[in-house]
Scaffold this motif. Structure first.
Motif, mmCIF file in Angstrom:
data_model
loop_
_atom_site.group_PDB
_atom_site.id
_atom_site.type_symbol
_atom_site.label_atom_id
_atom_site.label_comp_id
_atom_site.label_asym_id
_atom_site.label_seq_id
_atom_site.Cartn_x
_atom_site.Cartn_y
_atom_site.Cartn_z
ATOM 1 N N MET A 1 29.183 30.815 58.705
ATOM 2 C CA MET A 1 29.288 31.805 57.652
ATOM 3 C C MET A 1 30.358 32.825 58.045
ATOM 4 O O MET A 1 30.497 33.169 59.206
ATOM 5 C CB MET A 1 27.959 32.534 57.473
ATOM 6 N N SER A 2 31.092 33.302 57.068
ATOM 7 C CA SER A 2 32.021 34.399 57.301
ATOM 8 C C SER A 2 31.764 35.475 56.244
ATOM 9 O O SER A 2 31.046 35.260 55.274
ATOM 10 C CB SER A 2 33.476 33.917 57.267
ATOM 11 N N VAL A 3 32.370 36.625 56.470
ATOM 12 C CA VAL A 3 32.233 37.771 55.576
ATOM 13 C C VAL A 3 33.552 37.942 54.844
ATOM 14 O O VAL A 3 34.616 37.901 55.461
ATOM 15 C CB VAL A 3 31.888 39.046 56.384
ATOM 16 N N ALA A 4 33.489 38.139 53.537
ATOM 17 C CA ALA A 4 34.689 38.390 52.739
ATOM 18 C C ALA A 4 34.711 39.855 52.316
ATOM 19 O O ALA A 4 33.662 40.475 52.137
ATOM 20 C CB ALA A 4 34.714 37.504 51.490
ATOM 21 N N VAL A 5 35.901 40.382 52.160
ATOM 22 C CA VAL A 5 36.063 41.749 51.677
ATOM 23 C C VAL A 5 37.253 41.785 50.730
ATOM 24 O O VAL A 5 38.285 41.178 50.976
ATOM 25 C CB VAL A 5 36.251 42.754 52.841
ATOM 26 N N ALA A 6 37.073 42.492 49.611
ATOM 27 C CA ALA A 6 38.158 42.713 48.655
ATOM 28 C C ALA A 6 38.694 44.117 48.909
ATOM 29 O O ALA A 6 37.982 45.102 48.718
ATOM 30 C CB ALA A 6 37.653 42.575 47.222
ATOM 31 N N VAL A 7 39.944 44.201 49.371
ATOM 32 C CA VAL A 7 40.535 45.481 49.755
ATOM 33 C C VAL A 7 41.473 45.961 48.658
ATOM 34 O O VAL A 7 42.371 45.231 48.238
ATOM 35 C CB VAL A 7 41.308 45.346 51.089
ATOM 36 N N THR A 8 41.255 47.188 48.206
ATOM 37 C CA THR A 8 42.086 47.801 47.180
ATOM 38 C C THR A 8 42.801 49.028 47.751
ATOM 39 O O THR A 8 42.481 49.492 48.835
ATOM 40 C CB THR A 8 41.230 48.242 45.975
ATOM 41 N N ASP A 9 43.758 49.566 46.987
ATOM 42 C CA ASP A 9 44.472 50.798 47.361
ATOM 43 C C ASP A 9 43.631 52.005 46.978
ATOM 44 O O ASP A 9 43.963 52.713 46.025
ATOM 45 C CB ASP A 9 45.808 50.884 46.616
ATOM 46 N N SER A 10 42.557 52.235 47.682
ATOM 47 C CA SER A 10 41.664 53.342 47.352
ATOM 48 C C SER A 10 40.790 53.655 48.549
ATOM 49 O O SER A 10 40.679 52.834 49.470
ATOM 50 C CB SER A 10 40.774 52.966 46.158
ATOM 51 N N PRO A 11 40.145 54.812 48.540
ATOM 52 C CA PRO A 11 39.173 55.090 49.604
ATOM 53 C C PRO A 11 38.062 54.040 49.643
ATOM 54 O O PRO A 11 37.570 53.684 50.710
ATOM 55 C CB PRO A 11 38.618 56.466 49.239
ATOM 56 N N GLU A 12 37.685 53.521 48.470
ATOM 57 C CA GLU A 12 36.658 52.475 48.420
ATOM 58 C C GLU A 12 37.119 51.215 49.151
ATOM 59 O O GLU A 12 36.344 50.569 49.850
ATOM 60 C CB GLU A 12 36.306 52.129 46.972
ATOM 61 N N GLY A 13 38.380 50.857 48.988
ATOM 62 C CA GLY A 13 38.924 49.678 49.648
ATOM 63 C C GLY A 13 38.940 49.831 51.156
ATOM 64 O O GLY A 13 38.606 48.896 51.887
ATOM 65 N N ARG A 14 39.297 51.016 51.632
ATOM 66 C CA ARG A 14 39.320 51.273 53.084
ATOM 67 C C ARG A 14 37.905 51.230 53.664
ATOM 68 O O ARG A 14 37.664 50.658 54.722
ATOM 69 C CB ARG A 14 39.959 52.636 53.343
ATOM 70 N N THR A 15 36.963 51.849 52.937
ATOM 71 C CA THR A 15 35.564 51.849 53.380
ATOM 72 C C THR A 15 35.019 50.426 53.401
ATOM 73 O O THR A 15 34.307 50.035 54.324
ATOM 74 C CB THR A 15 34.708 52.747 52.469
ATOM 75 N N ALA A 16 35.363 49.635 52.395
ATOM 76 C CA ALA A 16 34.909 48.249 52.337
ATOM 77 C C ALA A 16 35.441 47.461 53.532
ATOM 78 O O ALA A 16 34.702 46.695 54.159
ATOM 79 C CB ALA A 16 35.339 47.590 51.029
ATOM 80 N N LEU A 17 36.713 47.648 53.856
ATOM 81 C CA LEU A 17 37.308 46.929 54.989
ATOM 82 C C LEU A 17 36.621 47.316 56.300
ATOM 83 O O LEU A 17 36.264 46.448 57.103
ATOM 84 C CB LEU A 17 38.809 47.196 55.068
ATOM 85 N N ASP A 18 36.415 48.599 56.523
ATOM 86 C CA ASP A 18 35.749 49.049 57.748
ATOM 87 C C ASP A 18 34.329 48.494 57.833
ATOM 88 O O ASP A 18 33.891 48.033 58.888
ATOM 89 C CB ASP A 18 35.716 50.575 57.812
ATOM 90 N N SER A 19 33.612 48.525 56.723
ATOM 91 C CA SER A 19 32.229 48.036 56.704
ATOM 92 C C SER A 19 32.162 46.518 56.874
ATOM 93 O O SER A 19 31.276 46.000 57.550
ATOM 94 C CB SER A 19 31.539 48.448 55.408
ATOM 95 N N ALA A 20 33.093 45.807 56.253
ATOM 96 C CA ALA A 20 33.117 44.347 56.385
ATOM 97 C C ALA A 20 33.431 43.940 57.822
ATOM 98 O O ALA A 20 32.845 42.989 58.347
ATOM 99 C CB ALA A 20 34.135 43.746 55.425
ATOM 100 N N ALA A 21 34.332 44.664 58.463
ATOM 101 C CA ALA A 21 34.653 44.363 59.859
ATOM 102 C C ALA A 21 33.418 44.599 60.738
ATOM 103 O O ALA A 21 33.108 43.779 61.611
ATOM 104 C CB ALA A 21 35.825 45.223 60.334
ATOM 105 N N ALA A 22 32.701 45.684 60.486
ATOM 106 C CA ALA A 22 31.474 45.959 61.244
ATOM 107 C C ALA A 22 30.429 44.875 60.994
ATOM 108 O O ALA A 22 29.733 44.439 61.920
ATOM 109 C CB ALA A 22 30.924 47.338 60.874
#
Length: 122
Positions: A1-22
Motif C-alpha cells: 500500500m502507498s499513500v497518495a496526496v494531491a498537492v495544490t498551490d495553497s496552504p491546504e496543499g502544503r498541509t496535505a503534503l506534510d501530513s501525507a509524508a508523515a
C-alpha cells in the motif's frame, strides 16, 4: 500500500503534503505525489526520506483536477489512502464555488484522510 496526496498551490496543499509524508512514514510505505500546482515542485518540497513517485500535471491546463486525481488513483492500484488538505467554508461558498476537495472526497475509489488548515494557514 502507498499513500497518495494531491498537492495544490495553497496552504491546504502544503498541509496535505506534510501530513501525507508523515502518514507514509508511519505506515512505512511510499508516497504518490500528484502535483496539481502550476509549477514544478522543488527538491525542498519533495520529502527526501521517502520513496516518492511524482506525477506532474499533464494534458490541457484547464483539465478538471478531480478527474486528473481520480485517473491517477485508478492507474496506481497500490494506493490505499488519499490525503487532502481542507479549509472551512460557508454553506453559500460551497454552493456557489464548489470544492475540489469535496468532489474528491465523494468520488475517491480509496479512503480519504482530510487534514484541516487552521486559520493562521499552518
Amino acid at each position: 500500500m502507498s499513500v497518495a496526496v494531491a498537492v495544490t498551490d495553497s496552504p491546504e496543499g502544503r498541509t496535505a503534503l506534510d501530513s501525507a509524508a508523515a502518514e507514509a512514514r508511519a505506515l512505512d510505505t511510499g508516497l504518490l505525489l500528484i502535483n496539481l500546482t502550476l509549477h514544478d515542485l522543488t527538491d525542498d518540497e519533495i520529502p527526501r526520506d521517502l520513496e516518492v513517485t511524482l506525477i506532474n500535471r499533464s494534458g490541457r491546463g484547464d483539465r478538471d483536477p478531480v478527474a486528473a486525481v481520480i485517473d491517477e488513483l485508478h492507474d496506481h492500484a497500490e494506493v490505499g489512502r488519499l490525503v487532502l488538505g481542507v479549509r472551512s467554508r460557508s454553506r453559500v461558498g460551497k454552493v456557489l464555488l464548489g470544492s475540489v476537495a469535496q468532489r474528491l472526497i465523494l468520488r475517491s475509489p480509496v479512503p480519504v484522510l482530510t487534514v484541516r488548515v487552521n486559520r493562521s494557514g499552518a
